[in-house]
Design a protein around this motif. Structure first.
Motif, PDB file in Angstrom:
ATOM      1  N   LEU A  70      15.944 -35.907 -21.674  1.00 28.10           N
ATOM      2  CA  LEU A  70      14.494 -34.473 -22.311  1.00 28.10           C
ATOM      3  C   LEU A  70      14.388 -34.877 -22.607  1.00 28.10           C
ATOM      4  O   LEU A  70      12.501 -34.518 -22.621  1.00 28.10           O
ATOM      5  CB  LEU A  70      15.650 -33.672 -22.253  1.00 28.10           C
ATOM      6  N   SER A  71      14.511 -36.089 -23.938  1.00 21.32           N
ATOM      7  CA  SER A  71      13.493 -36.332 -24.769  1.00 21.32           C
ATOM      8  C   SER A  71      12.222 -37.284 -23.618  1.00 21.32           C
ATOM      9  O   SER A  71      11.402 -37.849 -24.148  1.00 21.32           O
ATOM     10  CB  SER A  71      14.297 -37.473 -26.062  1.00 21.32           C
ATOM     11  N   GLY A  72      12.772 -37.956 -22.979  1.00 22.77           N
ATOM     12  CA  GLY A  72      11.430 -39.359 -22.435  1.00 22.77           C
ATOM     13  C   GLY A  72      10.555 -38.051 -21.328  1.00 22.77           C
ATOM     14  O   GLY A  72      10.180 -38.598 -20.465  1.00 22.77           O
ATOM     15  N   GLY A  73      10.955 -36.732 -21.563  1.00 21.87           N
ATOM     16  CA  GLY A  73      10.184 -36.060 -19.888  1.00 21.87           C
ATOM     17  C   GLY A  73      11.255 -35.952 -18.762  1.00 21.87           C
ATOM     18  O   GLY A  73      10.185 -34.797 -17.959  1.00 21.87           O
ATOM     19  N   GLY A  74      11.682 -35.773 -18.792  1.00 22.92           N
ATOM     20  CA  GLY A  74      13.268 -36.013 -17.574  1.00 22.92           C
ATOM     21  C   GLY A  74      13.384 -33.821 -17.697  1.00 22.92           C
ATOM     22  O   GLY A  74      13.256 -33.465 -18.173  1.00 22.92           O
ATOM     23  N   SER A  75      14.470 -34.367 -16.878  1.00 21.05           N
ATOM     24  CA  SER A  75      15.056 -32.671 -16.946  1.00 21.05           C
ATOM     25  C   SER A  75      16.772 -32.787 -16.360  1.00 21.05           C
ATOM     26  O   SER A  75      16.579 -34.588 -15.668  1.00 21.05           O
ATOM     27  CB  SER A  75      14.470 -32.235 -15.522  1.00 21.05           C
ATOM     28  N   ARG A 131      10.932 -39.963  -7.937  1.00 20.63           N
ATOM     29  CA  ARG A 131      11.023 -39.533  -8.295  1.00 20.63           C
ATOM     30  C   ARG A 131      13.481 -40.439  -8.812  1.00 20.63           C
ATOM     31  O   ARG A 131      13.722 -39.535  -7.505  1.00 20.63           O
ATOM     32  CB  ARG A 131      11.330 -38.364  -8.599  1.00 20.63           C
ATOM     33  N   ASP A 147      15.084 -40.475 -14.139  1.00 18.48           N
ATOM     34  CA  ASP A 147      13.536 -38.798 -14.270  1.00 18.48           C
ATOM     35  C   ASP A 147      14.464 -37.565 -14.123  1.00 18.48           C
ATOM     36  O   ASP A 147      14.162 -36.575 -14.615  1.00 18.48           O
ATOM     37  CB  ASP A 147      12.573 -38.388 -13.011  1.00 18.48           C
TER      38      ASP A 147
END
Length: 190
Positions: free
Chosen positions: A158-163, A52, A138
């Motif tokens: 965020l659009s790629g699933g990250g935080s 990560r 990530d």
């Protein structure tokens, strides 16, 4: 296990010395400062291995306690921390003609020497959007003086699933206040 601590060869901060059997030697700080292409290659390898990646950016002109706490907290959010620092020109554009105090190559090497920092890259732009899009971290992190909705690259991550995280700000620990204190002390000595 011997008195020497065994270190995983997967740790990017550790390399093996030639001709010294299996003793591990720490990587020199300067070797953790990379071009954007070098950072992207290292990040892709790490992500392919399930690691990560945490990303942050800033000027990091005069390193202080607030920076250290922030970087340690950021690193704790993942397996590796990438720090992008503003070039001298972009620091001048953001902070004024008297900044930076410390040149970019020196700021990068000092940051790279910290245990919490895995990779450092210098960028020329005023904001790190291009670097964030290339690295595809990530986790994207900024200090508590940045609300999440104002963090550059937040929507992309965020659009790629990250935080995206905004970490607590350390009161009384800022480069600007440190410089002001130094200048006030110098003025009092005149």
């Amino acid at each position: 296990m011997s008195a020497e601590r065994r270190v995983s060869s997967r740790d990017p901060r550790i390399t093996r010395r030639k001709n010294e059997n299996t003793r591990a030697a720490p990587v020199r700080a300067a070797s953790k400062v990379k071009s954007l292409a070098g950072v992207v290659r290292a990040v892709r390898r790490a992500q392919a291995a399930g690691r990560r990646i945490v990303f942050t950016n800033g000027c990091f002109d005069l390193l202080h306690r607030g920076h250290i706490r922030y970087l340690e907290q950021a690193r704790a959010l993942g397996d590796a921390l990438v720090v992008a620092i503003n070039s001298d020109g972009s620091v001048r554009a953001l902070k004024g003609p008297r900044r930076p105090v410390v040149p970019a190559d020196q700021r990068a090497e000092v940051l790279a020497a910290l245990a919490a920092v895995d990779l450092v890259v210098i960028f020329e732009e005023l904001d790190p959007d291009r670097v964030i899009r290339a690295v595809r971290p990530d986790v994207l992190v900024k200090g508590g003086d940045w609300p999440i909705h104002r963090i550059v690259g937040a929507d992309f991550v965020l659009s790629g699933g990250g935080s995206v995280r905004s970490l607590p700000y350390v009161d009384g620990a800022s480069t600007s206040s440190l410089i002001a204190r130094i200048e006030a002390q110098a003025a009092n000595r005149r």
